[in-house]
Design an enzyme around this catalytic site. Structure first.
Site, mmCIF file in Angstrom:
data_model
loop_
_atom_site.group_PDB
_atom_site.id
_atom_site.type_symbol
_atom_site.label_atom_id
_atom_site.label_comp_id
_atom_site.label_asym_id
_atom_site.label_seq_id
_atom_site.Cartn_x
_atom_site.Cartn_y
_atom_site.Cartn_z
ATOM 1 N N GLY A 1 0.793 -1.227 0.000
ATOM 2 C CA GLY A 1 0.000 0.000 0.000
ATOM 3 C C GLY A 1 0.826 1.278 0.000
ATOM 4 O O GLY A 1 0.294 2.353 0.300
ATOM 5 N N ASN B 1 -3.415 2.384 -13.984
ATOM 6 C CA ASN B 1 -2.451 1.497 -13.334
ATOM 7 C C ASN B 1 -1.087 2.169 -13.385
ATOM 8 O O ASN B 1 -0.837 3.012 -14.250
ATOM 9 C CB ASN B 1 -2.393 0.159 -14.076
ATOM 10 C CG ASN B 1 -1.477 -0.834 -13.398
ATOM 11 O OD1 ASN B 1 -1.427 -0.910 -12.162
ATOM 12 N ND2 ASN B 1 -0.727 -1.592 -14.174
ATOM 13 N N GLU C 1 10.652 6.533 -6.300
ATOM 14 C CA GLU C 1 10.629 7.999 -6.080
ATOM 15 C C GLU C 1 9.894 8.696 -7.212
ATOM 16 O O GLU C 1 9.137 9.645 -6.997
ATOM 17 C CB GLU C 1 12.065 8.555 -6.040
ATOM 18 C CG GLU C 1 12.775 8.333 -4.743
ATOM 19 C CD GLU C 1 14.224 8.832 -4.805
ATOM 20 O OE1 GLU C 1 14.563 9.612 -5.717
ATOM 21 O OE2 GLU C 1 15.004 8.406 -3.937
ATOM 22 N N ASP D 1 -0.676 -4.503 -18.465
ATOM 23 C CA ASP D 1 0.258 -3.398 -18.765
ATOM 24 C C ASP D 1 0.160 -2.879 -20.205
ATOM 25 O O ASP D 1 1.167 -2.479 -20.790
ATOM 26 C CB ASP D 1 1.715 -3.856 -18.506
ATOM 27 C CG ASP D 1 1.904 -4.395 -17.104
ATOM 28 O OD1 ASP D 1 1.296 -3.830 -16.178
ATOM 29 O OD2 ASP D 1 2.646 -5.374 -16.934
ATOM 30 N N ASN E 1 0.976 7.154 -0.647
ATOM 31 C CA ASN E 1 1.490 8.355 -1.315
ATOM 32 C C ASN E 1 0.331 9.191 -1.854
ATOM 33 O O ASN E 1 0.307 10.424 -1.685
ATOM 34 C CB ASN E 1 2.443 7.963 -2.446
ATOM 35 C CG ASN E 1 2.895 9.169 -3.233
ATOM 36 O OD1 ASN E 1 3.453 10.110 -2.679
ATOM 37 N ND2 ASN E 1 2.612 9.184 -4.527
ATOM 38 N N HIS F 1 3.083 1.116 -13.486
ATOM 39 C CA HIS F 1 4.002 -0.002 -13.697
ATOM 40 C C HIS F 1 5.427 0.509 -13.502
ATOM 41 O O HIS F 1 5.760 1.593 -13.981
ATOM 42 C CB HIS F 1 3.813 -0.545 -15.121
ATOM 43 C CG HIS F 1 4.662 -1.739 -15.395
ATOM 44 N ND1 HIS F 1 4.368 -2.986 -14.878
ATOM 45 C CD2 HIS F 1 5.810 -1.891 -16.104
ATOM 46 C CE1 HIS F 1 5.297 -3.843 -15.272
ATOM 47 N NE2 HIS F 1 6.187 -3.203 -16.005
ATOM 48 N N GLU G 1 7.684 7.199 -9.213
ATOM 49 C CA GLU G 1 6.280 6.767 -9.178
ATOM 50 C C GLU G 1 5.459 7.707 -8.291
ATOM 51 O O GLU G 1 4.309 8.018 -8.586
ATOM 52 C CB GLU G 1 6.170 5.345 -8.632
ATOM 53 C CG GLU G 1 6.779 4.288 -9.532
ATOM 54 C CD GLU G 1 6.523 2.889 -9.007
ATOM 55 O OE1 GLU G 1 5.418 2.602 -8.529
ATOM 56 O OE2 GLU G 1 7.452 2.067 -9.076
HETATM 57 C C1 GRF Z 1 5.073 -0.465 -7.586
HETATM 58 O O1 GRF Z 1 6.232 -1.024 -8.118
HETATM 59 C C2 GRF Z 1 4.094 -0.179 -8.674
HETATM 60 O O2 GRF Z 1 4.692 0.244 -9.844
HETATM 61 C C3 GRF Z 1 3.432 -1.498 -8.825
HETATM 62 O O3 GRF Z 1 3.288 -1.981 -7.508
HETATM 63 C C4 GRF Z 1 4.347 -1.464 -6.724
HETATM 64 C C5 GRF Z 1 3.861 -0.774 -5.495
HETATM 65 O O4 GRF Z 1 3.176 -1.603 -4.656
HETATM 66 N N1 GRF Z 1 2.210 -1.406 -9.583
HETATM 67 P P1 GRF Z 1 2.855 -1.042 -3.177
HETATM 68 O O5 GRF Z 1 2.168 0.273 -3.346
HETATM 69 O O6 GRF Z 1 4.162 -0.906 -2.490
HETATM 70 O O7 GRF Z 1 1.970 -2.085 -2.566
#
Ligand code: GRF
Length: 212
Positions: free
Chosen positions: A20, A113, A183, A156, A25, A115, A185
């Site tokens: 999560g 989503n 970071e 994806d 974030n 990735h 993301e």
């Molecule tokens: C990240 O790498 C994101 O890109 C992918 O899941 C990861 C994050 O999972 N979709 P979480 O938020 O730490 O559970």
């Protein structure tokens, strides 16, 4: 779409399967007043994940909808769609959600989503978490990064909204690369959601036009 504002925030739902961090974030961005959204609920694909516990701690509505209780991506999508409709969701953000689901017609173009690589490279079934970063390192690529995209019914594969790149160092391990990508993301997802909330995203075939 009428742009969301602080007074009339976007109704955002979260789907997660793990820690999560991505959800937290987004929650923090909203609390800091940088994202005109309100989290209307969190769907977890398992009951025992930290992300689900954190959502409860924050007093948010949570639902557990397990993939194994449904026969096929279509039925799973219908079940998720029912919960999202009940919450009157305007946008659903997959935040470390590991399962493929068929997005019901009413929600098309309303599911995002993120990735942890620069799609269309290093995506697809089984490409999640450390697998992605190990594949990037093995390929010798000099750049990696993250991609926020609209979800369709393949892994994806939907139209790309935002990408942010990072350098790959020779000394990187999957863990150090993952941290550098994460970071970015944390910037890319709020940015994509802000654009959506402002009504600035238009899907044109496989591409996304950012208006204004
Ligand atoms: C990240 O790498 C994101 O890109 C992918 O899941 C990861 C994050 O999972 N979709 P979480 O938020 O730490 O559970």
């Amino acid at each position: 779409m009428i742009p969301a504002t602080a007074a009339d925030p976007l109704r955002l739902a979260i789907l997660l399967s793990g820690s999560g961090r991505t959800f937290e974030n987004l929650h923090a961005e909203i609390a800091a007043g940088r994202l005109p959204a309100r989290i209307v609920g969190v769907i977890a694909s398992r009951a025992d994940v930290r992300g689900c516990a954190r959502a409860r701690e924050l007093g948010l509505p949570t639902e557990v909808v397990r993939r194994r209780d449904f026969d096929g991506a279509q039925r799973y999508g219908d079940a998720l769609g029912e919960v999202l409709a009940r919450w009157r969701t305007e946008l659903a953000a997959m935040a470390g959600f590991l399962h493929l689901w068929s997005v019901p017609p009413a929600l098309r173009g309303r599911v995002m989503n993120i990735h942890p690589a620069l799609l269309p490279a290093f995506g697809g079934q089984g490409m999640h978490g450390a697998h992605v970063h190990a594949a990037v390192l093995a390929s010798g690529a000099r750049l990696s990064g993250c991609t926020v995209h609209f979800a369709d019914d393949q892994y994806d594969a939907g139209p790309i909204i935002v990408q942010r790149a990072v350098p790959v160092a020779f000394e990187d391990t999957p863990e150090t690369l993952a941290a550098r990508v994460f970071e970015q993301e944390c910037l890319a997802y709020p940015e994509a959601i802000r654009l959506f909330a402002a009504g600035r995203l238009e899907i044109v075939g496989r591409r996304v036009r950012i208006r204004g």
